[in-house]
Design a protein around this motif. Structure first.
Motif, PDB file in Angstrom:
ATOM      1  N   PHE A 101      13.977  -8.973   3.373  1.00 52.71           N
ATOM      2  CA  PHE A 101      12.547  -9.250   3.309  1.00 52.71           C
ATOM      3  C   PHE A 101      11.745  -7.998   3.651  1.00 52.71           C
ATOM      4  CE2 PHE A 101      14.673 -13.218   4.404  1.00 52.71           C
ATOM      5  CZ  PHE A 101      14.209 -14.047   3.408  1.00 52.71           C
ATOM      6  N   GLY A 102      12.271  -6.833   3.298  1.00 52.20           N
ATOM      7  CA  GLY A 102      11.640  -5.563   3.638  1.00 52.20           C
ATOM      8  C   GLY A 102      10.249  -5.398   3.084  1.00 52.20           C
ATOM      9  N   HIS A 103       9.974  -6.093   1.985  1.00 51.72           N
ATOM     10  CA  HIS A 103       8.658  -5.984   1.369  1.00 51.72           C
ATOM     11  C   HIS A 103       7.566  -6.681   2.174  1.00 51.72           C
ATOM     12  CE1 HIS A 103      10.582  -9.652   0.002  1.00 51.72           C
ATOM     13  NE2 HIS A 103       9.389 -10.144  -0.241  1.00 51.72           N
ATOM     14  N   VAL A 104       7.929  -7.444   3.207  1.00 54.42           N
ATOM     15  CA  VAL A 104       6.925  -8.133   4.008  1.00 54.42           C
ATOM     16  C   VAL A 104       6.957  -7.737   5.482  1.00 54.42           C
ATOM     17  CG1 VAL A 104       6.737 -10.142   2.503  1.00 54.42           C
ATOM     18  CG2 VAL A 104       8.433 -10.138   4.325  1.00 54.42           C
ATOM     19  N   THR A 105       7.718  -6.729   5.834  1.00 56.96           N
ATOM     20  CA  THR A 105       7.790  -6.334   7.234  1.00 56.96           C
ATOM     21  C   THR A 105       6.548  -5.541   7.613  1.00 56.96           C
ATOM     22  OG1 THR A 105       9.066  -4.368   6.716  1.00 56.96           O
ATOM     23  CG2 THR A 105      10.310  -6.309   7.371  1.00 56.96           C
ATOM     24  N   PRO A 106       6.059  -5.705   8.847  1.00 52.39           N
ATOM     25  CA  PRO A 106       4.827  -5.043   9.271  1.00 52.39           C
ATOM     26  C   PRO A 106       4.878  -3.523   9.179  1.00 52.39           C
ATOM     27  CG  PRO A 106       5.459  -6.710  10.853  1.00 52.39           C
ATOM     28  CD  PRO A 106       6.572  -6.593   9.855  1.00 52.39           C
ATOM     29  N   ASN A 107       6.022  -2.902   9.468  1.00 50.56           N
ATOM     30  CA  ASN A 107       6.063  -1.451   9.453  1.00 50.56           C
ATOM     31  C   ASN A 107       5.811  -0.887   8.063  1.00 50.56           C
ATOM     32  OD1 ASN A 107       8.528  -2.403   8.630  1.00 50.56           O
ATOM     33  ND2 ASN A 107       9.737  -0.978   9.823  1.00 50.56           N
ATOM     34  N   ARG A 108       6.156  -1.608   7.035  1.00 52.29           N
ATOM     35  CA  ARG A 108       5.850  -1.139   5.679  1.00 52.29           C
ATOM     36  C   ARG A 108       4.364  -1.321   5.383  1.00 52.29           C
ATOM     37  NH1 ARG A 108      10.717  -1.507   1.487  1.00 52.29           N
ATOM     38  NH2 ARG A 108      12.282  -0.791   2.918  1.00 52.29           N
ATOM     39  N   ILE A 109       3.791  -2.390   5.859  1.00 53.73           N
ATOM     40  CA  ILE A 109       2.362  -2.617   5.661  1.00 53.73           C
ATOM     41  C   ILE A 109       1.577  -1.535   6.401  1.00 53.73           C
ATOM     42  CG2 ILE A 109       0.450  -4.187   6.156  1.00 53.73           C
ATOM     43  CD1 ILE A 109       2.515  -6.481   5.755  1.00 53.73           C
ATOM     44  N   ASP A 110       1.976  -1.250   7.639  1.00 54.87           N
ATOM     45  CA  ASP A 110       1.307  -0.207   8.414  1.00 54.87           C
ATOM     46  C   ASP A 110       1.402   1.135   7.711  1.00 54.87           C
ATOM     47  OD1 ASP A 110       2.296  -1.504  11.680  1.00 54.87           O
ATOM     48  OD2 ASP A 110       0.700  -2.094  10.306  1.00 54.87           O
ATOM     49  N   MET A 111       2.549   1.418   7.123  1.00 56.78           N
ATOM     50  CA  MET A 111       2.741   2.691   6.442  1.00 56.78           C
ATOM     51  C   MET A 111       1.806   2.794   5.234  1.00 56.78           C
ATOM     52  SD  MET A 111       6.310   4.218   5.096  1.00 56.78           S
ATOM     53  CE  MET A 111       6.718   5.635   6.068  1.00 56.78           C
ATOM     54  N   LYS A 112       1.651   1.698   4.483  1.00 58.85           N
ATOM     55  CA  LYS A 112       0.745   1.709   3.343  1.00 58.85           C
ATOM     56  C   LYS A 112      -0.686   1.946   3.799  1.00 58.85           C
ATOM     57  CE  LYS A 112       3.446  -1.301   0.346  1.00 58.85           C
ATOM     58  NZ  LYS A 112       3.510  -2.618  -0.290  1.00 58.85           N
ATOM     59  N   MET A 113      -1.066   1.309   4.908  1.00 61.06           N
ATOM     60  CA  MET A 113      -2.421   1.476   5.425  1.00 61.06           C
ATOM     61  C   MET A 113      -2.642   2.924   5.867  1.00 61.06           C
ATOM     62  SD  MET A 113      -3.977  -1.309   4.963  1.00 61.06           S
ATOM     63  CE  MET A 113      -5.406  -1.205   5.993  1.00 61.06           C
ATOM     64  N   GLU A 114      -1.642   3.518   6.519  1.00 60.03           N
ATOM     65  CA  GLU A 114      -1.755   4.910   6.938  1.00 60.03           C
ATOM     66  C   GLU A 114      -1.927   5.832   5.733  1.00 60.03           C
ATOM     67  OE1 GLU A 114       1.121   4.585  10.856  1.00 60.03           O
ATOM     68  OE2 GLU A 114       1.481   6.166   9.400  1.00 60.03           O
ATOM     69  N   MET A 115      -1.179   5.556   4.668  1.00 60.67           N
ATOM     70  CA  MET A 115      -1.269   6.402   3.487  1.00 60.67           C
ATOM     71  C   MET A 115      -2.643   6.263   2.818  1.00 60.67           C
ATOM     72  SD  MET A 115       2.565   6.155   1.941  1.00 60.67           S
ATOM     73  CE  MET A 115       2.485   7.628   0.959  1.00 60.67           C
ATOM     74  N   LYS A 116      -3.187   5.037   2.804  1.00 64.68           N
ATOM     75  CA  LYS A 116      -4.519   4.848   2.243  1.00 64.68           C
ATOM     76  C   LYS A 116      -5.567   5.598   3.060  1.00 64.68           C
ATOM     77  CE  LYS A 116      -3.871   0.380  -0.002  1.00 64.68           C
ATOM     78  NZ  LYS A 116      -4.250  -1.035   0.006  1.00 64.68           N
ATOM     79  N   MET A 117      -5.437   5.513   4.390  1.00 71.42           N
ATOM     80  CA  MET A 117      -6.379   6.210   5.271  1.00 71.42           C
ATOM     81  C   MET A 117      -6.255   7.716   5.098  1.00 71.42           C
ATOM     82  SD  MET A 117      -8.215   3.977   6.741  1.00 71.42           S
ATOM     83  CE  MET A 117      -8.966   4.890   8.061  1.00 71.42           C
ATOM     84  N   ALA A 118      -5.036   8.193   4.958  1.00 67.96           N
ATOM     85  CA  ALA A 118      -4.815   9.627   4.783  1.00 67.96           C
ATOM     86  C   ALA A 118      -5.422  10.100   3.465  1.00 67.96           C
ATOM     87  CB  ALA A 118      -3.327   9.940   4.821  1.00 67.96           C
ATOM     88  N   ALA A 119      -5.314   9.277   2.437  1.00 68.02           N
ATOM     89  CA  ALA A 119      -5.880   9.647   1.140  1.00 68.02           C
ATOM     90  C   ALA A 119      -7.405   9.714   1.217  1.00 68.02           C
ATOM     91  CB  ALA A 119      -5.445   8.651   0.073  1.00 68.02           C
ATOM     92  N   LYS A 120      -8.004   8.806   1.989  1.00 67.67           N
ATOM     93  CA  LYS A 120      -9.462   8.803   2.134  1.00 67.67           C
ATOM     94  C   LYS A 120      -9.960  10.013   2.908  1.00 67.67           C
ATOM     95  CE  LYS A 120     -10.254   3.835   1.869  1.00 67.67           C
ATOM     96  NZ  LYS A 120     -10.674   2.644   2.605  1.00 67.67           N
ATOM     97  N   THR A 121      -9.181  10.415   3.929  1.00 66.23           N
ATOM     98  CA  THR A 121      -9.612  11.527   4.781  1.00 66.23           C
ATOM     99  C   THR A 121      -9.115  12.872   4.272  1.00 66.23           C
ATOM    100  OG1 THR A 121      -7.694  11.295   6.229  1.00 66.23           O
ATOM    101  CG2 THR A 121      -9.684  10.062   6.831  1.00 66.23           C
ATOM    102  N   GLY A 122      -8.261  12.855   3.264  1.00 70.75           N
ATOM    103  CA  GLY A 122      -7.734  14.101   2.720  1.00 70.75           C
ATOM    104  C   GLY A 122      -6.505  14.607   3.446  1.00 70.75           C
ATOM    105  N   ASN A 123      -6.025  13.873   4.428  1.00 69.98           N
ATOM    106  CA  ASN A 123      -4.814  14.234   5.160  1.00 69.98           C
ATOM    107  C   ASN A 123      -3.648  13.507   4.515  1.00 69.98           C
ATOM    108  OD1 ASN A 123      -2.803  14.834   6.932  1.00 69.98           O
ATOM    109  ND2 ASN A 123      -3.747  13.894   8.716  1.00 69.98           N
TER     110      ASN A 123
END
Length: 101
Positions: A72-94
């Motif tokens: 069930f790796g597609h629903v684990t919180p650490n993957r969701i957190d990672m996606k959110m971090e990547m979205k935030m990084a894309a917005k801030t340019g980091n």
């Protein structure tokens, strides 16, 4: 024949669920393991849920985590957190998830 093995596997799964309801967890785990040998892959989700229940009720948290991450790796919180971090990084340019905040 194939249908005989499938019927046996389903009956053993049902027996495992009945043992779990009666708090006979060792018998439930044994029947679930036997059932999974005959059912084939991919296993039905119900079998994973019963396995998770048995692992958690018996105090095998690490084993439950492994089952969740493997199946069930597609629903684990650490993957969701990672996606959110990547979205935030894309917005801030980091573009690095290794930021030193």
């Amino acid at each position: 024949t194939q249908s005989t093995w499938a019927a046996k596997a389903i009956m053993q799964y049902n027996l495992a669920a009945a043992h779990a309801i009666r708090t006979e967890f060792a018998k439930a785990a044994a029947n679930l393991a036997e059932s999974s040998k005959y059912i084939g892959t991919p296993l039905p989700a119900q079998m994973y849920f019963l396995k998770l229940y048995l692992d958690l009720i018996e105090g095998r948290r690490k084993m439950a985590q492994i089952v969740i991450k493997e199946h069930f790796g597609h629903v684990t919180p650490n993957r969701i957190d990672m996606k959110m971090e990547m979205k935030m990084a894309a917005k801030t340019g980091n573009n690095s998830s290794w930021s030193s905040e």
